[in-house]
Design an enzyme around this catalytic site. Structure first.
Site, PDB file in Angstrom:
ATOM      1  N   LYS A  66       0.793  -1.299   0.030  1.00 44.51           N
ATOM      2  CA  LYS A  66       0.028  -0.016  -0.020  1.00 44.51           C
ATOM      3  C   LYS A  66       0.875   1.234   0.149  1.00 44.51           C
ATOM      4  O   LYS A  66       1.841   1.294   0.890  1.00 44.51           O
ATOM      5  CB  LYS A  66      -0.792   0.066   1.233  1.00 44.51           C
ATOM      6  CG  LYS A  66      -1.965   1.193   1.268  1.00 44.51           C
ATOM      7  CD  LYS A  66      -3.187   0.617   0.549  1.00 44.51           C
ATOM      8  CE  LYS A  66      -4.157   1.961   0.316  1.00 44.51           C
ATOM      9  NZ  LYS A  66      -3.797   2.796  -0.388  1.00 44.51           N
ATOM     10  N   LYS A 102       5.287   2.430  -2.934  1.00 46.93           N
ATOM     11  CA  LYS A 102       5.404   3.739  -3.102  1.00 46.93           C
ATOM     12  C   LYS A 102       5.706   3.880  -4.720  1.00 46.93           C
ATOM     13  O   LYS A 102       6.424   3.165  -5.102  1.00 46.93           O
ATOM     14  CB  LYS A 102       6.145   4.708  -2.276  1.00 46.93           C
ATOM     15  CG  LYS A 102       5.888   6.040  -2.142  1.00 46.93           C
ATOM     16  CD  LYS A 102       4.808   6.117  -1.186  1.00 46.93           C
ATOM     17  CE  LYS A 102       4.674   7.891  -0.981  1.00 46.93           C
ATOM     18  NZ  LYS A 102       3.677   7.930  -0.038  1.00 46.93           N
TER      19      LYS A 102
END
Length: 411
Positions: A66, A102
């Site tokens: 995430k 990311k």
């Protein structure tokens, strides 16, 4: 010290406190996967332009990876690696079932038209669609991106995989986004600050706040702190800085900023040098802009009693040591700004269940998670005799290490 070196240093200190096996330590530090793609698009004038996109998937021991996608001209592999690693520890501190990732594209979004941004986003999604997914890697907005960006990613991804609203979070509400998501990081900053101050017998009301950054996070934090009785005496953004010792009218400042694309020229306070903002006399300093703004050059001049890291990695390790000796309490980013990813988790859950929560439920659950996160960090501080940053890192690293071992890691 760049962001990757600083983040890795904090991880290694936490690993040492936890007594991790050296092979496990190395395994946790190395990213699961690094992706680099070329994105070539036609510009509005008919010329072709190429941009480099990145996605670093750091760890998935505790769940799908995430993390946000940022559009910024300074995006580079080291920065993306550092932020992906931070997301791994942040989701673990928040105790939500995610890992860390990311992404970003090296571009200047302000120099691209809406149609050019859409084409760039769709090409990037085409290049990575088979490496992200509802149970694999769930992107979200970050610097230079927003809910519209996520809508384009959702649409492009769905062309390959069928309609999949849970593949991204931070979407428009009309496409399955969560109520309360826009304010989530700023509201989480409020809840985290309340928890820290309560530990010292204080509340928001009556405290003097200085906030660096007046984007989504800084503006929501300022508004919510003001509503809770806090006195926001100085704020800066990329256009300038303003100070009013009696407290700024945040509602008027937000209106001015919206109409003038920045706080410069606001008549509700005195213009000050943005470079002096961090060293203004106050009780609570909230850096909510870029990383590395608190460093060895200005740490000695900081007068705040508390620092709440609403930005990612705003404090260099050298500054950490200086501030610690001065008795300044720092609430680290992996706890303080975890409200955004926590409500992203709520959005993902709502998408998977096909059931929408009302905003009151979102905010109530967010407060529960933020308060519990602070309590868990404090417990690690007591167990390992360390400060709040190491308390947060040991908490996050320990949870990821345990999940890794339980899933079958072998030395």
């Amino acid at each position: 010290m760049n962001a990757l070196a600083a983040t890795s240093r904090n991880f290694k200190q936490a690993a040492k406190l936890l007594g991790l096996d050296s092979k496990l330590e190395k395994s946790l530090l190395i990213p699961f996967r690094e992706i680099k793609v070329e994105c070539t698009i036609p510009k509005d004038d008919g010329t072709l332009a190429s941009y480099v996109g990145f996605r670093v998937q750091h760890d998935n021991a505790r769940g799908p990876m995430k993390g946000g996608i940022r559009y910024h001209h300074e995006v580079d592999p080291d920065e993306v690696n550092a932020l992906a690693q931070l997301m791994t520890w942040k989701t673990a501190v928040a105790n939500i079932p995610y890992g860390g990732a990311k992404g970003g594209i090296g571009c200047s979004p302000g120099e691209l038209s809406i149609s050019e941004l859409e084409r760039l986003t769709r090409v990037f999604t085409q290049k990575i669609h088979d490496l992200i997914g509802i149970h694999t890697d769930v992107p979200a907005p970050d610097m230079g991106t927003n809910s519209q960006t996520m809508a384009w990613i959702l649409d492009e991804y769905s062309k390959f995989h069928g309609y999949s609203p849970a593949v991204v979070t931070g979407k428009p509400v009309d496409l399955g986004g969560s109520l309360g998501r826009d304010a989530a990081t700023g509201r989480g900053v409020l809840f985290a600050t309340e928890a820290l101050l309560a530990e010292h017998g204080k509340g928001i009301a009556g405290q003097r706040f200085v906030i660096q950054g007046f984007g989504n996070v800084g503006s929501w934090a300022a508004q919510l702190i003001s509503e809770a009785g806090g006195k926001v005496i100085a704020i800066s953004d990329v256009t300038g800085a303003v100070k009013n010792s009696n407290g700024l009218d945040i509602t008027k400042l937000m209106k001015h900023s919206s109409e003038n694309r920045g706080i410069k020229g606001f008549d509700g306070g005195d213009a000050i040098d943005p470079r002096s903002l961090l060293t203004e006399e106050c009780d609570v300093l909230i850096p909510a802009a870029l990383g590395g703004v608190i460093n060895k050059d200005n740490a000695n001049d900081i007068k705040a009693k508390y620092i709440i890291e609403a930005a990612n990695h705003p404090t260099d390790p050298e500054a950490d040591e200086i501030l610690s000796k001065k008795g300044v309490l720092i609430l680290p980013d992996i706890l303080a700004n975890s409200g955004g990813v926590t409500v992203s988790y709520f959005e993902w859950v709502q998408n998977i269940q096909g059931f929408m929560w009302d905003e009151e439920k979102v905010n109530t659950e967010l407060k529960t998670y933020m308060t519990r996160g602070f309590r868990d960090v404090k417990e690690m501080c007591r167990s390992h005799h360390c400060d709040l940053r190491m308390g947060a890192f040991t908490l996050g690293v320990n949870r990821v290490a345990r999940a890794t071992v339980l899933r079958g890691w072998e030395a």
